[in-house]
Design a protein around this motif. Sequence first.
Motif, PDB file in Angstrom:
ATOM      1  N   ARG A 225      14.894   5.499  -2.789  1.00  0.00           N
ATOM      2  CA  ARG A 225      13.306   4.632  -2.891  1.00  0.00           C
ATOM      3  C   ARG A 225      13.437   3.487  -1.988  1.00  0.00           C
ATOM      4  NH1 ARG A 225      16.652   4.217  -7.332  1.00  0.00           N
ATOM      5  NH2 ARG A 225      15.322   6.033  -8.309  1.00  0.00           N
ATOM      6  N   TYR A 226      12.292   3.057  -1.742  1.00  0.00           N
ATOM      7  CA  TYR A 226      12.135   1.770  -0.840  1.00  0.00           C
ATOM      8  C   TYR A 226      12.912   0.816  -1.123  1.00  0.00           C
ATOM      9  CZ  TYR A 226       8.486  -0.839  -3.306  1.00  0.00           C
ATOM     10  OH  TYR A 226       7.716  -1.548  -4.343  1.00  0.00           O
ATOM     11  N   ALA A 227      13.354   0.340  -2.214  1.00  0.00           N
ATOM     12  CA  ALA A 227      14.233  -0.892  -2.752  1.00  0.00           C
ATOM     13  C   ALA A 227      15.566  -0.600  -2.018  1.00  0.00           C
ATOM     14  CB  ALA A 227      14.178  -0.833  -4.250  1.00  0.00           C
ATOM     15  N   VAL A 228      16.070   0.560  -2.192  1.00  0.00           N
ATOM     16  CA  VAL A 228      17.372   0.911  -1.375  1.00  0.00           C
ATOM     17  C   VAL A 228      17.366   0.805   0.006  1.00  0.00           C
ATOM     18  CG1 VAL A 228      19.386   2.524  -1.303  1.00  0.00           C
ATOM     19  CG2 VAL A 228      18.182   2.378  -3.296  1.00  0.00           C
ATOM     20  N   THR A 245      19.904  -5.148  -3.371  1.00  0.00           N
ATOM     21  CA  THR A 245      18.776  -5.089  -3.959  1.00  0.00           C
ATOM     22  C   THR A 245      18.714  -4.411  -5.451  1.00  0.00           C
ATOM     23  OG1 THR A 245      18.477  -2.855  -2.746  1.00  0.00           O
ATOM     24  CG2 THR A 245      17.549  -4.895  -1.700  1.00  0.00           C
ATOM     25  N   GLU A 246      18.118  -4.667  -6.100  1.00  0.00           N
ATOM     26  CA  GLU A 246      18.115  -4.014  -7.702  1.00  0.00           C
ATOM     27  C   GLU A 246      16.442  -3.465  -7.713  1.00  0.00           C
ATOM     28  OE1 GLU A 246      20.076  -3.146  -9.657  1.00  0.00           O
ATOM     29  OE2 GLU A 246      21.709  -4.556  -9.643  1.00  0.00           O
ATOM     30  N   CYS A 247      16.215  -2.342  -8.320  1.00  0.00           N
ATOM     31  CA  CYS A 247      15.045  -1.717  -8.815  1.00  0.00           C
ATOM     32  C   CYS A 247      14.857  -1.857 -10.164  1.00  0.00           C
ATOM     33  CB  CYS A 247      14.893  -0.327  -8.264  1.00  0.00           C
ATOM     34  SG  CYS A 247      13.139   0.210  -8.451  1.00  0.00           S
ATOM     35  N   VAL A 248      13.908  -2.284 -10.869  1.00  0.00           N
ATOM     36  CA  VAL A 248      13.670  -2.417 -12.210  1.00  0.00           C
ATOM     37  C   VAL A 248      12.204  -2.046 -12.520  1.00  0.00           C
ATOM     38  CG1 VAL A 248      15.064  -4.561 -12.592  1.00  0.00           C
ATOM     39  CG2 VAL A 248      12.808  -5.114 -12.002  1.00  0.00           C
ATOM     40  N   ALA A 249      11.854  -1.229 -11.544  1.00  0.00           N
ATOM     41  CA  ALA A 249      10.472  -0.508 -11.839  1.00  0.00           C
ATOM     42  C   ALA A 249      10.393   0.551 -12.884  1.00  0.00           C
ATOM     43  CB  ALA A 249       9.925   0.093 -10.437  1.00  0.00           C
ATOM     44  N   VAL A 250       9.414   1.005 -13.520  1.00  0.00           N
ATOM     45  CA  VAL A 250       9.287   1.798 -14.513  1.00  0.00           C
ATOM     46  C   VAL A 250       8.318   2.764 -14.336  1.00  0.00           C
ATOM     47  CG1 VAL A 250       9.327   2.330 -16.910  1.00  0.00           C
ATOM     48  CG2 VAL A 250      10.707   0.514 -16.127  1.00  0.00           C
ATOM     49  N   GLY A 251       8.250   3.882 -14.322  1.00  0.00           N
ATOM     50  CA  GLY A 251       6.940   4.738 -14.036  1.00  0.00           C
ATOM     51  C   GLY A 251       6.010   4.516 -15.394  1.00  0.00           C
ATOM     52  N   GLY A 252       4.820   4.265 -14.990  1.00  0.00           N
ATOM     53  CA  GLY A 252       3.779   4.211 -15.973  1.00  0.00           C
ATOM     54  C   GLY A 252       3.638   2.606 -16.537  1.00  0.00           C
TER      55      GLY A 252
END
Length: 389
Positions: A225-228, A245-252
């Motif tokens: 993913r683009y965060a990585v 980087t950390e990704c805390v995104a959630v689908g929906g």
Amino acid sequence: MKKLSVFMLAMAAAAIFAGDVAVNGFITGRWKTRVKNAFEITAQKTVKINAPKGQVSFEGKQYPLDNGKDINKCYEGISFEVKGDGSNEWGTLGVNECNKTAGQFYFPLKNTDWKEYRVAFADMAPASDHTLGLPAQMPVMKICYFTLGDRWKITWTNAKRPGFSYEIRNVKLIEKIPATFKRGVVKARPLADVVKEMKAGKETLITCFGDSITAGTALRKGNKRYAVLLGEQLAKKFGNKNIKTECVAVGGAHTYDSIAWLDRDLSKGKPAVATMLIGYNNRSSAQTAELYRAQLEMWIERLLAKTEGKTAVILIPSVQGVPRWFAQDDMAAVTYEVAKKYNCTVCPLDKVVGKIGPVDYRAKFLADGIHPNQAGHQIFADELVKCFK
């Protein structure tokens, strides 16, 4: 501070969801219809929630303090005690105004001892695309019921939430409690200040917030993913291996979810830089651009309050989909205006995608009509890196 006497509560499964509820440790039923089971939540009688299996609602006596003699009696918040299961999961309490959840509050379950929470209604997050949360004062007649649990069965980067449980007791309304958050323009930290630290080799946390686009929905196994990609490219650009980087995104996810999840998302650390790409689901739920503006501003203000203004913010305007090519334009325009208001940096991915055009964007950079493939995530990362001058 004066509180209400303990409610006499009636428990019912939410009409849409099935869930397990235990009173004093005994499972009382997995309901798929509205079956009521009356009980009292006191220090001796507690409710145990086994999640994530949906929501459970409970109602209080309509006039618990004065038997309806003062229908204008108002309250400013709620208190309750929670005993968690020691997990990293979070529980949820919602306040409902006649068939809609208007305010929600998330609390950690790490503590296995009883812990009291006191929450002002004004501090609760909105609970839909069409609300801005609760007023500072609520007449008791306006509160129809409360909910425990939420709709979410996935968490960061779409990982499945494990089973967890918690107990709750001593639910009370609070007559007077000051709000923590006050609306008002606050300025984000200049991104240039963070770049200087990155160049000097300092540890830098970048947290990427958002929905399924950021979470990497539809990426193939082994893709990034683009965060990585952003973290890898910035580490190389500045010769700094301490950039994380950390990704805390959630689908929906919607903007109101992001507001409610702030404490949970920041449990990974307070970021020096926060990126936000959101809005596609808001439009799917027919949210107006002006409500999108208000919720995005609320997210920024609360983020900066929780990080004491030490976070630089990069806003990414809501990008196009195919065939939804123009539907996000008004939200994208609002994002630029909000960024200017709060001194945020804008990564103009909507303009980059617009130049590619719908035919090539769909054929080369999307895994479906919405979600970027690996090439798409690479473009997102490349454009974000350009912000770090």
